[in-house]
Design an enzyme around this catalytic site. Structure first.
Site, PDB file in Angstrom:
ATOM      1  CE  LYS A  65      -3.988  -2.009   2.404  1.00 22.86           C
ATOM      2  NZ  LYS A  65      -4.941  -1.808   3.501  1.00 22.86           N
ATOM      3  CG  ASP A 101      -8.944   0.421   4.160  1.00 22.08           C
ATOM      4  OD1 ASP A 101      -9.758  -0.397   3.695  1.00 22.08           O
ATOM      5  OD2 ASP A 101      -7.751   0.139   4.387  1.00 22.08           O
TER       6      ASP A 101
HETATM    7  P1  NAP Z   1      -0.659  -2.113  11.625  1.00 23.06           P
HETATM    8  O1  NAP Z   1      -0.361  -0.913  10.785  1.00 23.06           O
HETATM    9  O2  NAP Z   1       0.341  -3.192  11.748  1.00 23.06           O
HETATM   10  O3  NAP Z   1      -1.012  -1.570  13.121  1.00 23.06           O
HETATM   11  C1  NAP Z   1      -1.242  -2.459  14.183  1.00 23.06           C
HETATM   12  C2  NAP Z   1      -1.779  -1.703  15.402  1.00 23.06           C
HETATM   13  O4  NAP Z   1      -2.092  -2.672  16.428  1.00 23.06           O
HETATM   14  C3  NAP Z   1      -0.760  -0.719  16.021  1.00 23.06           C
HETATM   15  O5  NAP Z   1      -1.445   0.378  16.582  1.00 23.06           O
HETATM   16  C4  NAP Z   1      -0.130  -1.602  17.127  1.00 23.06           C
HETATM   17  O6  NAP Z   1       0.441  -0.868  18.194  1.00 23.06           O
HETATM   18  C5  NAP Z   1      -1.359  -2.344  17.619  1.00 23.06           C
HETATM   19  N1  NAP Z   1      -1.009  -3.571  18.342  1.00 23.06           N
HETATM   20  C6  NAP Z   1      -0.570  -4.744  17.824  1.00 23.06           C
HETATM   21  N2  NAP Z   1      -0.345  -5.644  18.828  1.00 23.06           N
HETATM   22  C7  NAP Z   1      -0.642  -5.012  19.983  1.00 23.06           C
HETATM   23  C8  NAP Z   1      -0.614  -5.387  21.353  1.00 23.06           C
HETATM   24  N3  NAP Z   1      -0.219  -6.628  21.737  1.00 23.06           N
HETATM   25  N4  NAP Z   1      -1.019  -4.489  22.297  1.00 23.06           N
HETATM   26  C9  NAP Z   1      -1.406  -3.238  21.927  1.00 23.06           C
HETATM   27  N5  NAP Z   1      -1.455  -2.815  20.651  1.00 23.06           N
HETATM   28  C10 NAP Z   1      -1.068  -3.687  19.690  1.00 23.06           C
HETATM   29  O7  NAP Z   1      -1.988  -2.815  11.149  1.00 23.06           O
HETATM   30  P2  NAP Z   1      -3.262  -2.157  10.425  1.00 23.06           P
HETATM   31  O8  NAP Z   1      -3.122  -2.289   8.964  1.00 23.06           O
HETATM   32  O9  NAP Z   1      -3.505  -0.811  11.017  1.00 23.06           O
HETATM   33  O10 NAP Z   1      -4.433  -3.198  10.852  1.00 23.06           O
HETATM   34  C11 NAP Z   1      -4.868  -3.289  12.198  1.00 23.06           C
HETATM   35  C12 NAP Z   1      -6.036  -4.264  12.299  1.00 23.06           C
HETATM   36  O11 NAP Z   1      -7.128  -3.783  11.521  1.00 23.06           O
HETATM   37  C13 NAP Z   1      -5.740  -5.666  11.732  1.00 23.06           C
HETATM   38  O12 NAP Z   1      -6.342  -6.612  12.599  1.00 23.06           O
HETATM   39  C14 NAP Z   1      -6.432  -5.695  10.384  1.00 23.06           C
HETATM   40  O13 NAP Z   1      -6.863  -6.979  10.010  1.00 23.06           O
HETATM   41  C15 NAP Z   1      -7.629  -4.794  10.657  1.00 23.06           C
HETATM   42  N6  NAP Z   1      -8.141  -4.129   9.447  1.00 23.06           N
HETATM   43  C16 NAP Z   1      -9.445  -4.316   9.120  1.00 23.06           C
HETATM   44  C17 NAP Z   1      -9.958  -3.711   7.989  1.00 23.06           C
HETATM   45  C18 NAP Z   1     -11.403  -3.920   7.621  1.00 23.06           C
HETATM   46  O14 NAP Z   1     -11.747  -3.722   6.454  1.00 23.06           O
HETATM   47  N7  NAP Z   1     -12.254  -4.298   8.551  1.00 23.06           N
HETATM   48  C19 NAP Z   1      -9.147  -2.893   7.181  1.00 23.06           C
HETATM   49  C20 NAP Z   1      -7.810  -2.714   7.555  1.00 23.06           C
HETATM   50  C21 NAP Z   1      -7.313  -3.347   8.697  1.00 23.06           C
HETATM   51  P3  NAP Z   1       2.022  -0.485  18.175  1.00 23.06           P
HETATM   52  O15 NAP Z   1       2.146   0.715  17.285  1.00 23.06           O
HETATM   53  O16 NAP Z   1       2.330  -0.188  19.608  1.00 23.06           O
HETATM   54  O17 NAP Z   1       2.758  -1.681  17.645  1.00 23.06           O
END
Ligand code: NAP
Length: 282
Positions: A65, A101
């Site tokens: 992305k 998104d």
């Molecule tokens: P990302 O950029 O990797 O960000 C992950 C986030 O989760 C960060 O804020 C991270 O905090 C936090 N995190 C991970 N493990 C953690 C823990 N053990 N304790 C506290 N915080 C934690 O991922 P993303 O692309 O934003 O996606 C995040 C989630 O959204 C995923 O589950 C994805 O499947 C979902 N999602 C859903 C859709 C939909 O269409 N419904 C679209 C996009 C994403 P740190 O910064 O501290 O690491």
């Protein structure tokens, strides 16, 4: 016959072909939508060459992305704000990129809470500061809220997000410390989890929702499982809930409309199809 793709690495678990395949069939359109595994080293070449392979455009997913954002000729305002592109198309010979998104999250929020829900929300709390959090905050910023609080385990990432999205924002954007979540929840009428906590195989996101306003709504963008521990806890408190599946379905709408010329609808039948896939019933 228009052709579109989803490009990622790995790509075999993407549900996008199921979504677009359902719409192609439902609207009786000639066309195809296929998965393409593109390794990061090949993405630049892929971005330039897909039109010559007969594709009208496509989606890009992890890990491309940001490379798509950097590689397109023109971006929508939403893509600029999120700094990531998930939808590509060619218009007037120009390679364009959008981040759907943003619209996907907001469309499902509106459908779930009813239009005008913002009237009762002065403070929204966004938990997480990754790519998805940027899309959620960018969407909420366009609504008449007073403030959006962003909290994240790694505070510096929340600070980066707020710094990037604050210019021109009509809504107040502030960070809040992870440790202060308990103090903030009583003021938040909308709480959104954008972290991966609660996803199958991950620990749950545990919040004390007993102190949330009685009319608060809790949204989770995680959709596997559909009812995350956070949403189950919100329901147990009698709060309104918004699941993550709707965002996935609604984010697909603008791309389909551009490539195939029909603006598709997110219907209960589509939702049931993807849910069956998530739950392993297909
Ligand atoms: P990302 O950029 O990797 O960000 C992950 C986030 O989760 C960060 O804020 C991270 O905090 C936090 N995190 C991970 N493990 C953690 C823990 N053990 N304790 C506290 N915080 C934690 O991922 P993303 O692309 O934003 O996606 C995040 C989630 O959204 C995923 O589950 C994805 O499947 C979902 N999602 C859903 C859709 C939909 O269409 N419904 C679209 C996009 C994403 P740190 O910064 O501290 O690491």
């Amino acid at each position: 016959m228009p052709k579109a793709f989803v490009a990622g690495h790995p790509i075999k678990h993407s549900r996008s072909p199921l979504i677009h395949g359902h719409w192609l069939k439902e609207y009786g359109l000639e066309g195809s939508y296929e998965r393409i595994d593109v390794a990061p080293v090949d993405f630049g070449e892929f971005l330039r060459s897909f039109p010559t392979q007969g594709f009208a455009g496509g989606n890009v997913t992890i890990p491309h992305k940001e490379a798509a954002f950097a590689g397109v000729d023109r971006r929508t305002a939403q893509a600029e704000r999120v700094k990531a592109v998930n939808t590509l198309w060619i218009e007037d010979g120009v390679l364009r990129g959008d981040n759907t998104d943003v619209a996907g999250f907001m469309a499902h929020l509106d459908a779930s809470l009813g239009t005008g829900w913002e009237q009762d929300v002065d403070t929204a709390l966004v938990i997480g500061a990754g790519g998805a959090a940027r899309a959620v905050v960018a969407g909420l910023q366009d609504r008449p809220l007073k403030r959006i609080l962003v909290t994240n385990r790694t505070l510096a990432k929340a600070e980066d997000l707020v710094r990037d999205l604050r210019p021109g924002s009509r809504v107040g954007l502030e960070t809040s410390a992870w440790e202060a979540l308990g103090r903030v929840i009583p003021h938040a009428r909308l709480i959104v989890n954008t972290t991966s906590l609660g996803m199958a195989g991950q620990p749950p996101l545990t919040l004390d929702l007993s102190r949330a306003p009685r009319d608060a709504a809790v949204a989770d963008i995680v959709y596997v499982p559909l009812e995350t521990p956070l949403l189950a806890a919100a329901k147990a408190q009698g709060l309104r809930t918004v699941d993550g599946l709707g965002m996935l379905l609604h984010q697909a709408v603008p791309g389909f409309a551009r490539w195939f010329g029909v603006r598709p609808e997110v219907t209960p039948a589509l939702r049931a199809l993807i849910l069956a896939d998530i739950e392993g019933r297909r």
